[in-house]
Design a protein around this motif. Sequence first.
Motif, PDB file in Angstrom:
ATOM      1  N   MET A 114      -6.417 -36.103  21.811  1.00 50.53           N
ATOM      2  CA  MET A 114      -5.044 -36.985  21.150  1.00 50.53           C
ATOM      3  C   MET A 114      -4.267 -36.953  21.040  1.00 50.53           C
ATOM      4  SD  MET A 114      -6.370 -40.437  20.390  1.00 50.53           S
ATOM      5  CE  MET A 114      -7.942 -39.965  20.572  1.00 50.53           C
ATOM      6  N   PRO A 115      -3.326 -35.581  20.803  1.00 49.11           N
ATOM      7  CA  PRO A 115      -2.152 -35.786  21.176  1.00 49.11           C
ATOM      8  C   PRO A 115      -1.291 -35.644  22.305  1.00 49.11           C
ATOM      9  CG  PRO A 115      -3.339 -34.076  19.183  1.00 49.11           C
ATOM     10  CD  PRO A 115      -4.375 -34.693  20.141  1.00 49.11           C
ATOM     11  N   LEU A 116      -1.655 -34.939  22.956  1.00 50.03           N
ATOM     12  CA  LEU A 116      -1.676 -34.878  24.481  1.00 50.03           C
ATOM     13  C   LEU A 116      -1.601 -36.513  24.553  1.00 50.03           C
ATOM     14  CD1 LEU A 116      -0.023 -33.206  26.584  1.00 50.03           C
ATOM     15  CD2 LEU A 116      -2.827 -32.491  26.984  1.00 50.03           C
ATOM     16  N   LEU A 117      -2.483 -37.117  24.638  1.00 52.93           N
ATOM     17  CA  LEU A 117      -2.383 -39.030  25.397  1.00 52.93           C
ATOM     18  C   LEU A 117      -1.395 -39.151  24.761  1.00 52.93           C
ATOM     19  CD1 LEU A 117      -6.570 -39.566  25.170  1.00 52.93           C
ATOM     20  CD2 LEU A 117      -4.578 -39.510  27.039  1.00 52.93           C
ATOM     21  N   LYS A 118      -1.416 -38.384  23.072  1.00 51.09           N
ATOM     22  CA  LYS A 118      -0.482 -40.258  22.896  1.00 51.09           C
ATOM     23  C   LYS A 118       1.261 -39.169  23.306  1.00 51.09           C
ATOM     24  CE  LYS A 118      -1.247 -40.979  17.844  1.00 51.09           C
ATOM     25  NZ  LYS A 118      -0.426 -41.149  16.771  1.00 51.09           N
ATOM     26  N   LYS A 119       1.214 -38.325  22.969  1.00 53.26           N
ATOM     27  CA  LYS A 119       2.800 -38.264  24.013  1.00 53.26           C
ATOM     28  C   LYS A 119       2.792 -38.598  25.254  1.00 53.26           C
ATOM     29  CE  LYS A 119       4.827 -33.627  25.199  1.00 53.26           C
ATOM     30  NZ  LYS A 119       5.347 -32.216  25.376  1.00 53.26           N
ATOM     31  N   GLN A 120       1.593 -38.207  26.202  1.00 54.68           N
ATOM     32  CA  GLN A 120       2.138 -39.115  27.151  1.00 54.68           C
ATOM     33  C   GLN A 120       1.704 -40.507  27.558  1.00 54.68           C
ATOM     34  OE1 GLN A 120       2.019 -36.844  29.878  1.00 54.68           O
ATOM     35  NE2 GLN A 120       2.039 -38.852  31.652  1.00 54.68           N
ATOM     36  N   PHE A 121       1.112 -41.368  26.741  1.00 54.65           N
ATOM     37  CA  PHE A 121       1.144 -42.517  27.053  1.00 54.65           C
ATOM     38  C   PHE A 121       1.841 -43.803  25.609  1.00 54.65           C
ATOM     39  CE2 PHE A 121      -2.707 -40.938  29.325  1.00 54.65           C
ATOM     40  CZ  PHE A 121      -1.840 -41.272  30.585  1.00 54.65           C
ATOM     41  N   GLY A 122       1.361 -42.807  24.570  1.00 56.50           N
ATOM     42  CA  GLY A 122       1.921 -43.389  22.954  1.00 56.50           C
ATOM     43  C   GLY A 122       2.891 -44.477  22.889  1.00 56.50           C
ATOM     44  N   GLN A 123       4.319 -44.157  24.265  1.00 57.74           N
ATOM     45  CA  GLN A 123       5.390 -45.063  24.096  1.00 57.74           C
ATOM     46  C   GLN A 123       5.229 -45.944  24.522  1.00 57.74           C
ATOM     47  OE1 GLN A 123       9.136 -43.564  25.414  1.00 57.74           O
ATOM     48  NE2 GLN A 123      10.331 -44.368  24.732  1.00 57.74           N
ATOM     49  N   ARG A 124       4.749 -46.541  25.238  1.00 57.86           N
ATOM     50  CA  ARG A 124       4.003 -47.250  26.440  1.00 57.86           C
ATOM     51  C   ARG A 124       2.805 -48.222  25.658  1.00 57.86           C
ATOM     52  NH1 ARG A 124       0.314 -48.877  30.020  1.00 57.86           N
ATOM     53  NH2 ARG A 124      -0.557 -47.165  30.556  1.00 57.86           N
ATOM     54  N   LEU A 125       2.172 -47.297  25.246  1.00 53.99           N
ATOM     55  CA  LEU A 125       0.918 -48.381  24.560  1.00 53.99           C
ATOM     56  C   LEU A 125       2.130 -48.838  23.176  1.00 53.99           C
ATOM     57  CD1 LEU A 125      -1.915 -45.705  24.764  1.00 53.99           C
ATOM     58  CD2 LEU A 125      -1.798 -47.975  25.579  1.00 53.99           C
ATOM     59  N   MET A 126       2.564 -47.890  22.691  1.00 53.35           N
ATOM     60  CA  MET A 126       3.583 -48.637  20.944  1.00 53.35           C
ATOM     61  C   MET A 126       3.901 -49.908  21.927  1.00 53.35           C
ATOM     62  SD  MET A 126       4.607 -48.417  17.840  1.00 53.35           S
ATOM     63  CE  MET A 126       3.914 -47.099  17.960  1.00 53.35           C
ATOM     64  N   GLY A 127       4.622 -49.859  22.772  1.00 59.81           N
ATOM     65  CA  GLY A 127       5.059 -51.133  22.954  1.00 59.81           C
ATOM     66  C   GLY A 127       4.107 -52.414  23.654  1.00 59.81           C
ATOM     67  N   GLU A 128       2.884 -52.943  24.027  1.00 60.37           N
ATOM     68  CA  GLU A 128       1.803 -53.211  24.316  1.00 60.37           C
ATOM     69  C   GLU A 128       1.444 -53.644  22.095  1.00 60.37           C
ATOM     70  OE1 GLU A 128      -1.039 -51.928  26.596  1.00 60.37           O
ATOM     71  OE2 GLU A 128      -0.189 -51.025  28.539  1.00 60.37           O
ATOM     72  N   ALA A 129       1.226 -52.709  21.953  1.00 62.78           N
ATOM     73  CA  ALA A 129       1.264 -52.645  20.490  1.00 62.78           C
ATOM     74  C   ALA A 129       1.912 -53.620  19.396  1.00 62.78           C
ATOM     75  CB  ALA A 129       0.648 -52.033  19.701  1.00 62.78           C
ATOM     76  N   MET A 130       3.099 -53.852  19.724  1.00 61.43           N
ATOM     77  CA  MET A 130       3.803 -54.415  18.985  1.00 61.43           C
ATOM     78  C   MET A 130       3.813 -56.053  19.391  1.00 61.43           C
ATOM     79  SD  MET A 130       6.833 -52.105  19.256  1.00 61.43           S
ATOM     80  CE  MET A 130       8.803 -53.252  18.768  1.00 61.43           C
ATOM     81  N   GLN A 131       3.945 -56.172  21.103  1.00 62.16           N
ATOM     82  CA  GLN A 131       3.447 -57.063  21.063  1.00 62.16           C
ATOM     83  C   GLN A 131       2.462 -57.592  21.234  1.00 62.16           C
ATOM     84  OE1 GLN A 131       6.058 -58.895  23.807  1.00 62.16           O
ATOM     85  NE2 GLN A 131       5.246 -60.642  23.019  1.00 62.16           N
ATOM     86  N   GLU A 132       1.125 -57.427  20.852  1.00 60.32           N
ATOM     87  CA  GLU A 132       0.213 -58.200  20.611  1.00 60.32           C
ATOM     88  C   GLU A 132      -0.053 -57.991  19.247  1.00 60.32           C
ATOM     89  OE1 GLU A 132      -3.108 -55.362  21.861  1.00 60.32           O
ATOM     90  OE2 GLU A 132      -3.274 -55.941  24.631  1.00 60.32           O
TER      91      GLU A 132
END
Length: 443
Positions: A51-69
């Motif tokens: 999970m830490p590696l996934l967050k490092k790799q994809f976390g920033q993009r998913l943060m934007g999606e999470a904010m919008q949703e």
Amino acid sequence: MQVTETLNEGLKRGYAIKVTATELEEKVNEKLAEAQPEIEMKGFRKGKVPMPLLKKQFGQRLMGEAMQETIDGAMSKHFEDSGDRPAMQPEVKMTNEDWKEGDDVEVALSYEALPEIPDVDLKSVTLEKLVVKASESDIEEALGNLAETAQEFEPRKKGSKAKDGDQVVMDFVGKVDGEAFEGGAAEDYPLVLGSDSFIPGFEEQLVGVKAGEEKAVTVNFPENYQASHLAGKEAVFDCTIKEVKQPVAAKIDDELAKKFGADDLAALKSQIGERLEAEYAGASRAIMKRALLDALDDMVSFDLPPSLIEAEAGQIAHQLWHDENPDVQGHDHPEIEPTEEHVKLAERRVRLGLLLAELGQKAEVEVSDAEMTQAIMNQARQYPGQERQFFEFVQQNPQMQQQLRAPLFEDKVVDYAFELATISDKEVSKEDLQKAVEAMENE
């Protein structure tokens, strides 16, 4: 998540929405956990990436999606709980522009709410329906007009001069700078003088010619002529007049009726009568619709969203400006400021538009797919040879669909109102109906 009201003034609403950093992180983790079983990464088996590696790799993009949703979800819940319906697209603005990961997200939401529409008693509306019967003289006049469209031409007496409306049969050769040009010659060509089917100035010069005469016609091709090599140039057409014919209206008999698809003259007259009465009924409906809208406008009063008034007034002013300046096709013109008259008309349109929408919603009025298809087909006929492309364009363009659906919906709501209103018939003459139409158009 916190939602705090910041403005409640008339129809204007404002809210401050705060999404905590904890909520966002939970949303991101939820998305990562959902995607983890399908993710492959070098050095790890499918679904086993930490999970830490996934967050490092994809976390920033998913943060934007999470904010919008999250913000979209907050807005949807707010409108559901409050019952508000925004008049136009709400404005959403992030207020902590220096946001960084780990901070709460703060958003300002503002909009104008649609007003509460008061109930109206449609049964209390009284209307007058103008009824016009097609008279024998109306039918005979229409029949005479049909006969003119089916006119034929017969030779004039030898030596007669051609008049405007006559048909001149001729050979001609067109030359530019003394050289004949392609497409500029014809033999036995029948030209009706005054039909404006030739270059401007051509037909007028043939008025007065006789059979057997030769005439040189000098004209200038228009600057915007479709054949660019001829545009703006002077041309001389050497014309040899072979015949001069006068128009003769077709005889009003069974043969004429058959030309227009009827079995006989009586059947054609019956068809003409039905068509005329359908035209009268259409004009009468337009007058009655105006009377209905006037009555509804007097019956209701409620706050109107300023943004809708401003948009409608701007559109009215813009359309009227183009009506007065038909030569300007595009929008490269000075800014057009709406006048008080434009604003007053906009207020009426918005008020009635909101009222009719409310009436239609309560009455469950709907525009069927078949009705929409028919409307699109009717519009497509304005583009001969491109009907299919137009049909596909509308199917892919929601805004265009709405433009076609809106008048259909309005007419169905108006019909619904007619059913409930008290309507009395008043038989009038065609002239009285015409005066009523002119009075309506001049208001």
